[in-house]
Design a protein around this motif. Structure first.
Motif, PDB file in Angstrom:
ATOM      1  N   LEU A  16       4.424  -2.061  -2.799  1.00 43.30           N
ATOM      2  CA  LEU A  16       3.451  -2.296  -3.946  1.00 43.30           C
ATOM      3  C   LEU A  16       2.072  -1.615  -3.710  1.00 43.30           C
ATOM      4  N   GLU A  17       1.585  -1.072  -4.909  1.00 41.25           N
ATOM      5  CA  GLU A  17       0.259  -0.316  -4.671  1.00 41.25           C
ATOM      6  C   GLU A  17      -0.400  -0.951  -5.778  1.00 41.25           C
ATOM      7  N   ARG A  18      -1.604  -1.219  -5.394  1.00 39.00           N
ATOM      8  CA  ARG A  18      -2.689  -1.853  -6.684  1.00 39.00           C
ATOM      9  C   ARG A  18      -3.169  -0.898  -7.448  1.00 39.00           C
ATOM     10  N   GLY A  19      -3.139   0.534  -7.004  1.00 39.63           N
ATOM     11  CA  GLY A  19      -3.612   1.601  -7.789  1.00 39.63           C
ATOM     12  C   GLY A  19      -2.846   1.946  -8.979  1.00 39.63           C
ATOM     13  N   GLU A  20      -3.685   2.835  -9.736  1.00 37.94           N
ATOM     14  CA  GLU A  20      -2.510   3.270 -11.073  1.00 37.94           C
ATOM     15  C   GLU A  20      -1.436   4.017 -10.724  1.00 37.94           C
TER      16      GLU A  20
ATOM     17  N   GLU B  31     -10.009  11.664  13.188  1.00 33.67           N
ATOM     18  CA  GLU B  31      -8.563  11.487  12.755  1.00 33.67           C
ATOM     19  C   GLU B  31      -8.247  10.015  12.424  1.00 33.67           C
ATOM     20  N   GLY B  32      -7.491  10.055  11.268  1.00 30.24           N
ATOM     21  CA  GLY B  32      -7.208   8.689  10.651  1.00 30.24           C
ATOM     22  C   GLY B  32      -5.680   8.732  10.093  1.00 30.24           C
ATOM     23  N   SER B  33      -5.635   9.826   9.254  1.00 27.78           N
ATOM     24  CA  SER B  33      -4.356   9.798   8.527  1.00 27.78           C
ATOM     25  C   SER B  33      -3.308  10.035   9.328  1.00 27.78           C
TER      26      SER B  33
ATOM     27  N   ALA C 220      -0.252   5.075   5.745  1.00 26.51           N
ATOM     28  CA  ALA C 220       0.408   4.239   6.632  1.00 26.51           C
ATOM     29  C   ALA C 220       1.856   3.768   5.814  1.00 26.51           C
ATOM     30  N   GLY C 221       1.327   3.272   4.594  1.00 24.36           N
ATOM     31  CA  GLY C 221       2.597   2.679   3.574  1.00 24.36           C
ATOM     32  C   GLY C 221       3.834   3.590   3.453  1.00 24.36           C
ATOM     33  N   ASN C 222       3.368   4.667   3.031  1.00 24.52           N
ATOM     34  CA  ASN C 222       4.288   5.769   2.434  1.00 24.52           C
ATOM     35  C   ASN C 222       5.098   6.156   3.832  1.00 24.52           C
TER      36      ASN C 222
ATOM     37  N   GLY D 124       0.624  -1.326   0.168  1.00 23.51           N
ATOM     38  CA  GLY D 124       0.068   0.074   0.014  1.00 23.51           C
ATOM     39  C   GLY D 124       0.748   1.187   0.111  1.00 23.51           C
ATOM     40  N   ALA D 125       0.370   2.227  -0.868  1.00 25.45           N
ATOM     41  CA  ALA D 125       1.331   3.352  -0.878  1.00 25.45           C
ATOM     42  C   ALA D 125       0.014   4.635  -0.433  1.00 25.45           C
ATOM     43  N   GLY D 126      -0.559   4.373   0.781  1.00 27.82           N
ATOM     44  CA  GLY D 126      -1.251   5.330   1.418  1.00 27.82           C
ATOM     45  C   GLY D 126      -0.748   5.984   2.438  1.00 27.82           C
TER      46      GLY D 126
ATOM     47  N   ASP E 150      -5.216   1.942   8.797  1.00 30.53           N
ATOM     48  CA  ASP E 150      -6.814   1.785   8.648  1.00 30.53           C
ATOM     49  C   ASP E 150      -6.818   0.065   8.713  1.00 30.53           C
ATOM     50  N   ALA E 151      -5.817  -0.605   8.125  1.00 30.59           N
ATOM     51  CA  ALA E 151      -5.964  -2.273   8.047  1.00 30.59           C
ATOM     52  C   ALA E 151      -5.957  -2.473   9.623  1.00 30.59           C
ATOM     53  N   GLY E 152      -5.510  -1.838  10.604  1.00 36.76           N
ATOM     54  CA  GLY E 152      -5.392  -2.155  11.965  1.00 36.76           C
ATOM     55  C   GLY E 152      -6.462  -1.452  12.710  1.00 36.76           C
TER      56      GLY E 152
ATOM     57  N   SER F  85      -4.543   7.055  -6.109  1.00 36.68           N
ATOM     58  CA  SER F  85      -5.609   7.157  -7.056  1.00 36.68           C
ATOM     59  C   SER F  85      -6.960   6.360  -6.572  1.00 36.68           C
ATOM     60  N   LYS F  86      -6.594   5.769  -5.393  1.00 38.46           N
ATOM     61  CA  LYS F  86      -7.881   5.068  -4.934  1.00 38.46           C
ATOM     62  C   LYS F  86      -8.386   5.570  -3.666  1.00 38.46           C
ATOM     63  N   ASN F  87      -7.667   6.261  -2.948  1.00 39.47           N
ATOM     64  CA  ASN F  87      -7.674   6.805  -1.656  1.00 39.47           C
ATOM     65  C   ASN F  87      -8.423   8.092  -1.211  1.00 39.47           C
TER      66      ASN F  87
ATOM     67  N   GLY G 122     -11.327  13.334   3.949  1.00 42.02           N
ATOM     68  CA  GLY G 122     -12.226  14.618   3.796  1.00 42.02           C
ATOM     69  C   GLY G 122     -11.347  16.002   3.172  1.00 42.02           C
ATOM     70  N   GLY G 123     -10.288  16.265   3.358  1.00 45.79           N
ATOM     71  CA  GLY G 123      -9.620  15.706   4.268  1.00 45.79           C
ATOM     72  C   GLY G 123      -8.414  16.577   4.875  1.00 45.79           C
ATOM     73  N   ILE G 124      -8.429  16.535   6.345  1.00 46.42           N
ATOM     74  CA  ILE G 124      -7.567  16.991   7.012  1.00 46.42           C
ATOM     75  C   ILE G 124      -6.071  16.447   7.237  1.00 46.42           C
ATOM     76  N   LEU G 125      -5.010  17.244   6.976  1.00 44.60           N
ATOM     77  CA  LEU G 125      -3.809  16.625   7.335  1.00 44.60           C
ATOM     78  C   LEU G 125      -3.299  17.149   8.665  1.00 44.60           C
ATOM     79  N   TYR G 126      -2.853  16.455   9.450  1.00 45.88           N
ATOM     80  CA  TYR G 126      -2.281  17.061  10.806  1.00 45.88           C
ATOM     81  C   TYR G 126      -0.890  17.036  10.750  1.00 45.88           C
ATOM     82  N   ALA G 127      -0.104  18.338  10.515  1.00 44.23           N
ATOM     83  CA  ALA G 127       1.118  18.553  10.416  1.00 44.23           C
ATOM     84  C   ALA G 127       1.878  17.892  11.359  1.00 44.23           C
TER      85      ALA G 127
HETATM   86  C1  LIG Z   1     -14.707  10.338   3.469  1.00 45.11           C
HETATM   87  C2  LIG Z   1     -13.398  10.231   4.272  1.00 45.11           C
HETATM   88  C3  LIG Z   1     -12.857  11.250   4.887  1.00 45.11           C
HETATM   89  C4  LIG Z   1     -11.724  11.286   5.645  1.00 45.11           C
HETATM   90  N1  LIG Z   1     -11.204  12.288   6.395  1.00 45.11           N
HETATM   91  C5  LIG Z   1     -10.264  12.288   7.066  1.00 45.11           C
HETATM   92  C6  LIG Z   1      -9.761  13.609   7.455  1.00 45.11           C
HETATM   93  O1  LIG Z   1     -10.174  14.801   7.299  1.00 45.11           O
HETATM   94  N2  LIG Z   1      -8.526  13.422   8.424  1.00 45.11           N
HETATM   95  C7  LIG Z   1      -7.950  12.307   8.605  1.00 45.11           C
HETATM   96  O2  LIG Z   1      -6.635  12.307   9.248  1.00 45.11           O
HETATM   97  N3  LIG Z   1      -8.448  11.055   7.956  1.00 45.11           N
HETATM   98  C8  LIG Z   1      -9.709  11.148   7.123  1.00 45.11           C
HETATM   99  N4  LIG Z   1     -10.101  10.166   6.833  1.00 45.11           N
HETATM  100  C9  LIG Z   1      -9.426   8.869   7.346  1.00 45.11           C
HETATM  101  C10 LIG Z   1      -8.300   8.599   6.260  1.00 45.11           C
HETATM  102  O3  LIG Z   1      -8.409   8.718   4.860  1.00 45.11           O
HETATM  103  C11 LIG Z   1      -7.391   7.172   6.626  1.00 45.11           C
HETATM  104  O4  LIG Z   1      -7.373   6.836   8.105  1.00 45.11           O
HETATM  105  C12 LIG Z   1      -6.379   7.007   5.891  1.00 45.11           C
HETATM  106  O5  LIG Z   1      -6.273   6.959   4.499  1.00 45.11           O
HETATM  107  C13 LIG Z   1      -5.661   5.681   6.286  1.00 45.11           C
HETATM  108  O6  LIG Z   1      -4.435   5.365   5.644  1.00 45.11           O
HETATM  109  P1  LIG Z   1      -3.833   3.992   5.430  1.00 45.11           P
HETATM  110  O7  LIG Z   1      -2.537   4.091   4.516  1.00 45.11           O
HETATM  111  O8  LIG Z   1      -4.045   3.272   6.394  1.00 45.11           O
HETATM  112  O9  LIG Z   1      -5.097   3.514   4.151  1.00 45.11           O
HETATM  113  P2  LIG Z   1      -5.521   3.719   2.702  1.00 45.11           P
HETATM  114  O10 LIG Z   1      -5.013   5.449   2.705  1.00 45.11           O
HETATM  115  O11 LIG Z   1      -6.732   3.504   2.441  1.00 45.11           O
HETATM  116  O12 LIG Z   1      -4.179   3.284   1.932  1.00 45.11           O
HETATM  117  C14 LIG Z   1      -4.154   1.900   1.579  1.00 45.11           C
HETATM  118  C15 LIG Z   1      -3.538   1.673   0.090  1.00 45.11           C
HETATM  119  O13 LIG Z   1      -3.173   0.132   0.030  1.00 45.11           O
HETATM  120  C16 LIG Z   1      -3.482  -0.039  -1.476  1.00 45.11           C
HETATM  121  N5  LIG Z   1      -3.880  -1.418  -1.302  1.00 45.11           N
HETATM  122  C17 LIG Z   1      -4.788  -2.276  -0.788  1.00 45.11           C
HETATM  123  N6  LIG Z   1      -4.513  -3.557  -0.876  1.00 45.11           N
HETATM  124  C18 LIG Z   1      -3.609  -3.713  -1.719  1.00 45.11           C
HETATM  125  C19 LIG Z   1      -2.863  -4.910  -2.025  1.00 45.11           C
HETATM  126  N7  LIG Z   1      -3.206  -6.137  -1.711  1.00 45.11           N
HETATM  127  N8  LIG Z   1      -1.791  -4.615  -2.776  1.00 45.11           N
HETATM  128  C20 LIG Z   1      -1.229  -3.500  -3.054  1.00 45.11           C
HETATM  129  N9  LIG Z   1      -1.707  -2.293  -2.593  1.00 45.11           N
HETATM  130  C21 LIG Z   1      -3.046  -2.437  -1.786  1.00 45.11           C
HETATM  131  C22 LIG Z   1      -4.636   0.737  -1.673  1.00 45.11           C
HETATM  132  O14 LIG Z   1      -4.637   0.912  -3.105  1.00 45.11           O
HETATM  133  C23 LIG Z   1      -4.369   2.155  -0.879  1.00 45.11           C
HETATM  134  O15 LIG Z   1      -3.392   3.066  -1.709  1.00 45.11           O
HETATM  135  C24 LIG Z   1     -11.241   9.944   6.309  1.00 45.11           C
HETATM  136  C25 LIG Z   1     -11.594   9.023   5.386  1.00 45.11           C
HETATM  137  C26 LIG Z   1     -12.697   9.090   4.642  1.00 45.11           C
HETATM  138  C27 LIG Z   1     -13.335   7.692   3.759  1.00 45.11           C
END
Ligand SMILES: Cc1cc2nc3c(=O)[nH]c(=O)nc-3n(C[C@H](O)[C@H](O)[C@H](O)COP(=O)(O)OP(=O)(O)OC[C@H]3O[C@@H](n4cnc5c(N)ncnc54)[C@H](O)[C@@H]3O)c2cc1C
Length: 434
Positions: A34-38, A316-318, A16-18, A12-14, A305-307, A42-44, A47-52
């Motif tokens: 590894l990132e499944r998106g283009e 707060e999530g990011s 947590a992964g980055n 994942g390149a969201g 988020d996976a956890g 691209s798939k993420n 809202g979104g607030i970034l906490y600096a």
């Molecule tokens: C509508 C909405 C509003 C939100 N607003 C806020 C906000 O304002 N502030 C805040 O802090 N948080 C907010 N969040 C929560 C925040 O977006 C998440 O907590 C955060 O994105 C989690 O990051 P992550 O890296 O765990 O997961 P993700 O960002 O979901 O990244 C996971 C990555 O893994 C990739 N992936 C998945 N499975 C595979 C696989 N098998 N192989 C390769 N790649 C894979 C996906 O394509 C994706 O890029 C919001 C969420 C939503 C839905």
């Protein structure tokens, strides 16, 4: 495919992964991401607030280049009924500081930038590549992954699962359970484009200042949920989310709720004349502390988020995702530096670091909140907003009725609607909040 062995593979390149890839690559580890998106983001959805603060701990000079939208100087909380909102409003010039604390961002741009930072430190990123299976050795330790690309498995000392709430790798491999419908919210979001000067006039902003509105009440039709409005440079993000289990039992849909929110008399003027260019739907983990799965094992760790590392009370999530990714990276680096194996006992260091950080401390503090919001949804999201709104209208309307009678009316309304339940509600909220 790839023959070499890596110190770590990050799925994942969201956020947590980055964070994990950057932390490990900048310390000299050989990292494959590894990132499944283009492309990253691209798939993420956010809202979104970034906490600096949390990003600064990873990329200290991120403000020089990161695609940031507006720095937030104002937050409004709205308690909504069909025709009104009762608000709390905080705006401070203190937020116009040299190193602002919160920004709005657009994930499709931000995640690409963040992944580039990890690449600049040496991480190898493969997009359009889905990890489909974990490879284990004879003792059950995870030693690599198989992807949907041709070729054999790719090996590493440890696999970092940062695959987000929708990720299937961890659930299929039985490292974590599939989140239950009561532990995930489904959120929908639209981007409404407007000229910057229109956004600034409507929200009383100047330059790159930004504002946030978070709204609860009748807009979620008695379900536990929130609406949100965030200002970007040239667009407004507007959305709403409620628990999947609540949607399953209701007649409504996320799109319908968003429509109600957009048409509300307090909201419609803010987005009037805008052009909608993007619509997205995504899950948010909202199970809290009690839903957090096992986060480490032989050859693997889970981040973000996976956890279920998401604080629904503060939305707060990011920041929890970035911090868990960073801590996983730091723990792996420490174990590697000691030339020890990535077994469960050694990787428990990651959990210890999370326990000591705000991530698990905050989730633990609110451990009873998800259940309270769910079981008390009718009262918290329907009855109280209506009572408060009626009380405010009664208080403000000047109609010749003596004030003492108005106060009696208000108390009568509360007593009639909740009776002794009022004391119970106050007690339950205080206990879950403490
Ligand atoms: C509508 C909405 C509003 C939100 N607003 C806020 C906000 O304002 N502030 C805040 O802090 N948080 C907010 N969040 C929560 C925040 O977006 C998440 O907590 C955060 O994105 C989690 O990051 P992550 O890296 O765990 O997961 P993700 O960002 O979901 O990244 C996971 C990555 O893994 C990739 N992936 C998945 N499975 C595979 C696989 N098998 N192989 C390769 N790649 C894979 C996906 O394509 C994706 O890029 C919001 C969420 C939503 C839905």
């Amino acid at each position: 495919m790839i023959d070499e062995k890596f110190d770590a593979i990050v799925i994942g390149a969201g956020m947590a992964g980055n964070a994990a890839a950057y932390t490990m690559a900048s310390r000299g580890l050989k990292v494959l991401q590894l990132e499944r998106g283009e492309y990253p983001g691209s798939k993420n959805v956010q809202g979104g607030i970034l906490y600096a603060d949390m990003l600064e701990k990873i990329v200290p000079d991120f403000r020089d280049e990161a695609p940031l939208e507006r720095r937030l100087i104002e937050q409004r909380f709205w308690f909504m009924t069909d025709k009104a909102h009762t608000g709390m409003h905080y705006r401070s010039d203190e937020f116009n500081e040299e190193r602002p604390n919160r920004y709005t961002i657009i994930r499709s741009q931000f995640d690409r930038w963040f992944a580039r930072q990890a690449q600049s430190k040496g991480a190898i990123l493969l997009c359009e590549t889905t990890a489909i299976e974990l490879i284990r050795d004879a003792y059950g330790k995870v030693v690599g992954v198989r992807t949907d690309r041709s070729g054999g498995p790719i090996h590493a000392d440890v696999v970092v699962l940062a695959e987000g709430v929708n990720g299937l790798l961890g659930t299929r491999s039985e490292l974590r359970p599939r989140p239950s419908a009561a532990h995930v919210a489904l959120a929908v979001k639209e981007m409404h484009f407007l000229p910057p000067e229109v956004i600034e006039a409507r929200f009383n902003l100047k330059g790159d200042e930004g504002a946030v509105i978070e709204a609860a009440g009748t807009i979620s039709e008695g379900m536990a949920g929130m609406g949100f409005i965030y200002t970007n440079k040239e667009s407004i993000s507007i959305g709403i989310g409620c628990l999947v289990s609540d949607f399953a039992e209701s007649e409504t849909s996320p799109a319908k709720l968003l429509d109600i929110f957009k048409k509300h008399p307090s909201v419609a003027p803010l987005i009037a004349g805008s052009e909608v260019k993007e619509y997205a739907a995504h899950l948010i983990p909202e199970g809290g502390y009690k839903a957090v799965p096992q986060l480490f094992g032989d050859g693997w760790v889970i981040c973000g988020d996976a956890g279920q590392l998401n604080n629904a009370v503060h939305r707060e999530g990011s920041n929890l995702a970035m911090t868990s990714g960073r801590l996983a990276g730091e723990a792996i680096f420490q174990i590697k530096s000691r030339r020890e194996t990535m077994n469960k006992a050694n990787l428990s260091l990651y959990k210890k670091m999370l326990d000591d950080s705000f991530v698990l401390k905050d989730l633990k503090k609110y451990k009873d909140m998800p259940e309270l919001l769910h079981t008390q949804a009718q009262n918290l999201f329907l009855t109280y907003p209506q009572l408060v709104s009626k009380a405010m209208e009664n208080f403000l309307r000047v109609d010749g009725k003596p004030k003492i009678d108005k106060e009696k009316d208000t108390f009568r309304n509360f007593r009639k609607a909740r009776g002794f339940g009022l004391i119970g509600d106050a007690f339950r909220i205080a206990r879950a909040w403490r």
